[in-house]
Design a protein around this motif. Structure first.
Motif, PDB file in Angstrom:
ATOM      1  N   ALA A   1       0.829  -1.209   0.000  1.00 55.86           N
ATOM      2  CA  ALA A   1       0.000   0.000   0.000  1.00 55.86           C
ATOM      3  C   ALA A   1       0.866   1.262   0.000  1.00 55.86           C
ATOM      4  N   SER A   2       1.964   1.237   0.756  1.00 48.97           N
ATOM      5  CA  SER A   2       2.869   2.390   0.786  1.00 48.97           C
ATOM      6  C   SER A   2       3.494   2.628  -0.584  1.00 48.97           C
ATOM      7  N   ALA A   3       3.866   1.531  -1.256  1.00 48.81           N
ATOM      8  CA  ALA A   3       4.462   1.652  -2.589  1.00 48.81           C
ATOM      9  C   ALA A   3       3.447   2.223  -3.582  1.00 48.81           C
ATOM     10  N   LEU A   4       2.197   1.767  -3.509  1.00 46.69           N
ATOM     11  CA  LEU A   4       1.155   2.282  -4.398  1.00 46.69           C
ATOM     12  C   LEU A   4       0.903   3.761  -4.136  1.00 46.69           C
ATOM     13  N   ALA A   5       0.911   4.140  -2.868  1.00 49.74           N
ATOM     14  CA  ALA A   5       0.688   5.543  -2.506  1.00 49.74           C
ATOM     15  C   ALA A   5       1.747   6.436  -3.149  1.00 49.74           C
ATOM     16  N   ARG A   6       3.001   5.997  -3.112  1.00 50.57           N
ATOM     17  CA  ARG A   6       4.076   6.791  -3.703  1.00 50.57           C
ATOM     18  C   ARG A   6       3.943   6.860  -5.229  1.00 50.57           C
ATOM     19  N   LYS A   7       3.560   5.730  -5.865  1.00 53.08           N
ATOM     20  CA  LYS A   7       3.443   5.699  -7.317  1.00 53.08           C
ATOM     21  C   LYS A   7       2.291   6.572  -7.813  1.00 53.08           C
ATOM     22  N   TRP A   8       1.176   6.561  -7.082  1.00 53.81           N
ATOM     23  CA  TRP A   8       0.000   7.310  -7.512  1.00 53.81           C
ATOM     24  C   TRP A   8       0.011   8.755  -7.023  1.00 53.81           C
ATOM     25  N   GLY A   9       0.984   9.103  -6.196  1.00 52.81           N
ATOM     26  CA  GLY A   9       1.035  10.452  -5.658  1.00 52.81           C
ATOM     27  C   GLY A   9      -0.076  10.723  -4.665  1.00 52.81           C
ATOM     28  N   VAL A  10      -0.582   9.653  -4.025  1.00 51.72           N
ATOM     29  CA  VAL A  10      -1.662   9.760  -3.039  1.00 51.72           C
ATOM     30  C   VAL A  10      -1.056   9.640  -1.655  1.00 51.72           C
ATOM     31  N   SER A  11      -1.597  10.384  -0.693  1.00 48.60           N
ATOM     32  CA  SER A  11      -1.046  10.350   0.659  1.00 48.60           C
ATOM     33  C   SER A  11      -1.296   9.007   1.323  1.00 48.60           C
ATOM     34  N   ASP A  12      -0.427   8.660   2.282  1.00 48.77           N
ATOM     35  CA  ASP A  12      -0.612   7.434   3.056  1.00 48.77           C
ATOM     36  C   ASP A  12      -1.960   7.444   3.771  1.00 48.77           C
ATOM     37  N   LEU A  13      -2.397   8.637   4.202  1.00 52.71           N
ATOM     38  CA  LEU A  13      -3.666   8.739   4.913  1.00 52.71           C
ATOM     39  C   LEU A  13      -4.823   8.275   4.039  1.00 52.71           C
ATOM     40  N   VAL A  14      -4.872   8.727   2.793  1.00 57.65           N
ATOM     41  CA  VAL A  14      -5.956   8.351   1.888  1.00 57.65           C
ATOM     42  C   VAL A  14      -5.917   6.857   1.596  1.00 57.65           C
ATOM     43  N   ILE A  15      -4.710   6.310   1.380  1.00 62.59           N
ATOM     44  CA  ILE A  15      -4.570   4.862   1.169  1.00 62.59           C
ATOM     45  C   ILE A  15      -5.081   4.112   2.400  1.00 62.59           C
ATOM     46  N   GLY A  16      -4.739   4.613   3.599  1.00 66.13           N
ATOM     47  CA  GLY A  16      -5.200   3.972   4.829  1.00 66.13           C
ATOM     48  C   GLY A  16      -6.703   4.034   4.977  1.00 66.13           C
ATOM     49  N   LEU A  17      -7.295   5.174   4.571  1.00 71.00           N
ATOM     50  CA  LEU A  17      -8.740   5.362   4.696  1.00 71.00           C
ATOM     51  C   LEU A  17      -9.536   4.515   3.706  1.00 71.00           C
TER      52      LEU A  17
ATOM     53  N   ILE B   1      -0.992   5.729   7.354  1.00 72.66           N
ATOM     54  CA  ILE B   1      -1.657   4.449   7.140  1.00 72.66           C
ATOM     55  C   ILE B   1      -2.219   3.933   8.460  1.00 72.66           C
ATOM     56  N   ALA B   2      -1.450   4.074   9.541  1.00 76.65           N
ATOM     57  CA  ALA B   2      -1.877   3.565  10.844  1.00 76.65           C
ATOM     58  C   ALA B   2      -3.164   4.237  11.304  1.00 76.65           C
ATOM     59  N   ILE B   3      -3.200   5.566  11.257  1.00 72.97           N
ATOM     60  CA  ILE B   3      -4.366   6.301  11.738  1.00 72.97           C
ATOM     61  C   ILE B   3      -5.527   6.189  10.751  1.00 72.97           C
ATOM     62  N   GLY B   4      -5.216   6.243   9.438  1.00 77.35           N
ATOM     63  CA  GLY B   4      -6.257   6.130   8.420  1.00 77.35           C
ATOM     64  C   GLY B   4      -6.923   4.769   8.447  1.00 77.35           C
ATOM     65  N   ASN B   5      -6.155   3.732   8.747  1.00 82.73           N
ATOM     66  CA  ASN B   5      -6.680   2.374   8.825  1.00 82.73           C
ATOM     67  C   ASN B   5      -7.761   2.269   9.892  1.00 82.73           C
ATOM     68  N   VAL B   6      -7.489   2.800  11.085  1.00 80.49           N
ATOM     69  CA  VAL B   6      -8.449   2.719  12.192  1.00 80.49           C
ATOM     70  C   VAL B   6      -9.684   3.561  11.896  1.00 80.49           C
TER      71      VAL B   6
ATOM     72  N   ARG C   1      -4.230  18.331  11.290  1.00 88.47           N
ATOM     73  CA  ARG C   1      -5.430  19.106  11.624  1.00 88.47           C
ATOM     74  C   ARG C   1      -6.647  18.684  10.800  1.00 88.47           C
ATOM     75  N   SER C   2      -6.450  18.412   9.504  1.00 88.81           N
ATOM     76  CA  SER C   2      -7.590  18.056   8.651  1.00 88.81           C
ATOM     77  C   SER C   2      -8.283  16.785   9.138  1.00 88.81           C
ATOM     78  N   VAL C   3      -7.497  15.841   9.671  1.00 84.85           N
ATOM     79  CA  VAL C   3      -8.078  14.604  10.202  1.00 84.85           C
ATOM     80  C   VAL C   3      -8.881  14.888  11.456  1.00 84.85           C
ATOM     81  N   MET C   4      -8.354  15.762  12.317  1.00 85.40           N
ATOM     82  CA  MET C   4      -9.061  16.115  13.548  1.00 85.40           C
ATOM     83  C   MET C   4     -10.376  16.824  13.236  1.00 85.40           C
ATOM     84  N   GLU C   5     -10.396  17.608  12.160  1.00 82.09           N
ATOM     85  CA  GLU C   5     -11.584  18.410  11.842  1.00 82.09           C
ATOM     86  C   GLU C   5     -12.585  17.682  10.957  1.00 82.09           C
ATOM     87  N   ASN C   6     -12.139  16.641  10.245  1.00 87.46           N
ATOM     88  CA  ASN C   6     -13.028  15.993   9.275  1.00 87.46           C
ATOM     89  C   ASN C   6     -13.243  14.503   9.523  1.00 87.46           C
ATOM     90  N   GLU C   7     -12.174  13.697   9.503  1.00 89.82           N
ATOM     91  CA  GLU C   7     -12.340  12.248   9.578  1.00 89.82           C
ATOM     92  C   GLU C   7     -12.772  11.740  10.951  1.00 89.82           C
TER      93      GLU C   7
END
Length: 325
Positions: free
Chosen positions: A24-40, A244-249, A96-102
């Motif tokens: 998942a981390s490798a895909l995140a880097r290839k797609w230019g997507v944050s680890d948080l979004v991959i985790g979510l 990934i850790a926080i987005g996963n939960v 901050r965005s996670v605290m305010e949204n997710e």
């Protein structure tokens, strides 16, 4: 045989979690997507697959208490144990965005299920059940969540703070695309099959000890189906991937209520049975505690002592469940 499945399931879960995190981390880097979004999304859906399969199978076999208890217990385990253990391994810095949204969405999902399960206490006549209308509403919430998450991905928001370990990981030679996909698929397969075998073994042992179906769903099955989240989040934290850790939960808790219960109850209504309002309150309090610890003193960090407190809360909840059984 139950003890053999227990050990085999745990091994598959641990191996699968490591492969899934790397892929998942490798895909995140290839797609230019944050680890948080991959985790979510990718990781959260994969690690919530055991809850979905167990809840669907339980509902069709007439074990609604096991289906609902699995989701409620998993969400309690996710916050108290996973966030707690990850914070003990490494304090969790939350953007901050996670605290305010997710995280507010996690609290909203918990409050929604609490309201559905507290009908008689709110003066609403009828049986305590997640019916088809509730299921459709939960699925609508899920679609809104997914729309928001993908809009984050396209806008490039959601990146977490810089982490020295994460920089070291990024500096390594990139993983080929085919290998990243194989790692993700193999990791998910290990997590799902391992979770299924762990639940089978743990449930067999629990029944031999005379535990009720509701207690099994809230504790043994919930912990078993949440082991993928625990293993993945701890592995991600150790690899310097807090997103990934926080987005996963966060993603798993939202998936569990909005998708798992939404989809299952749309197909077949789910009575709460022995899953009490107290259990729903514990789940809701856990979500708000997670939110509070993140905002405490404006540091947006879940510290080690807060992680220890969350783990202690889960231990206390399990002791209470066993005492009430």
């Amino acid at each position: 045989m139950d003890y053999l499945w227990l050990v085999l399931g745990l091994v598959l879960i641990l191996v699968g979690a490591n492969a899934l995190t790397d892929g998942a981390s490798a895909l995140a880097r290839k797609w230019g997507v944050s680890d948080l979004v991959i985790g979510l999304t990718v990781v959260a859906f994969g690690t919530s697959a055991p809850e979905l399969s167990i809840s669907m199978i339980s509902a069709f076999k007439g074990s609604a208490a096991l289906a609902v208890g699995n989701v409620v217990g998993s969400n309690i385990f996710n916050v108290f144990m996973i966030i707690g253990v990850v914070a003990l391994v490494r304090p969790i810095v939350i953007v901050r965005s996670v605290m305010e949204n997710e995280i507010p969405l996690v609290a909203l999902a918990s409050v929604a299920l609490l309201a559905i399960g507290s009908g008689p206490f709110l003066g609403i006549p009828g049986e305590r059940v997640v019916d088809r209308i509730d299921g459709i509403l939960l699925l609508l919430f899920f679609m809104v969540f997914m729309r928001y998450t993908f809009s984050q991905a396209t806008s490039g928001s959601g990146d977490g703070p810089a982490d020295p370990t994460a920089e070291n990981v990024a500096a390594k030679a990139p993983m080929p695309m085919w290998k990243s996909v194989v790692w993700v698929v193999a990791g998910l397969a290990g997590l799902i099959y391992g979770g299924d075998r762990f639940v089978a073994g743990a449930s067999g042992i629990a029944r031999s000890l005379g535990m009720s179906e509701a207690v099994i769903g809230l504790t043994i099955v919930a912990a078993g189906t949440s082991l993928p989240e625990l293993a993945t989040s701890v592995a991600a934290a150790l690899k310097g991937k807090p997103g990934i850790a926080i987005g996963n939960v966060i993603g798993s808790n939202i998936f569990n209520i909005f998708l798992v219960l939404g989809l299952t109850s749309t197909i077949i209504p789910l009575p709460f049975g022995a899953i009490g309002v107290a259990d729903l309150l514990v789940m809701t309090v856990a979500a708000f505690l997670f939110w509070f610890f993140g905002w405490r003193f404006g540091k947006r960090t879940v510290t080690r002592w807060e992680g220890g407190f969350l783990v202690a809360c889960y231990v206390g909840y399990i002791i209470w469940q066993v005492a009430m059984a």
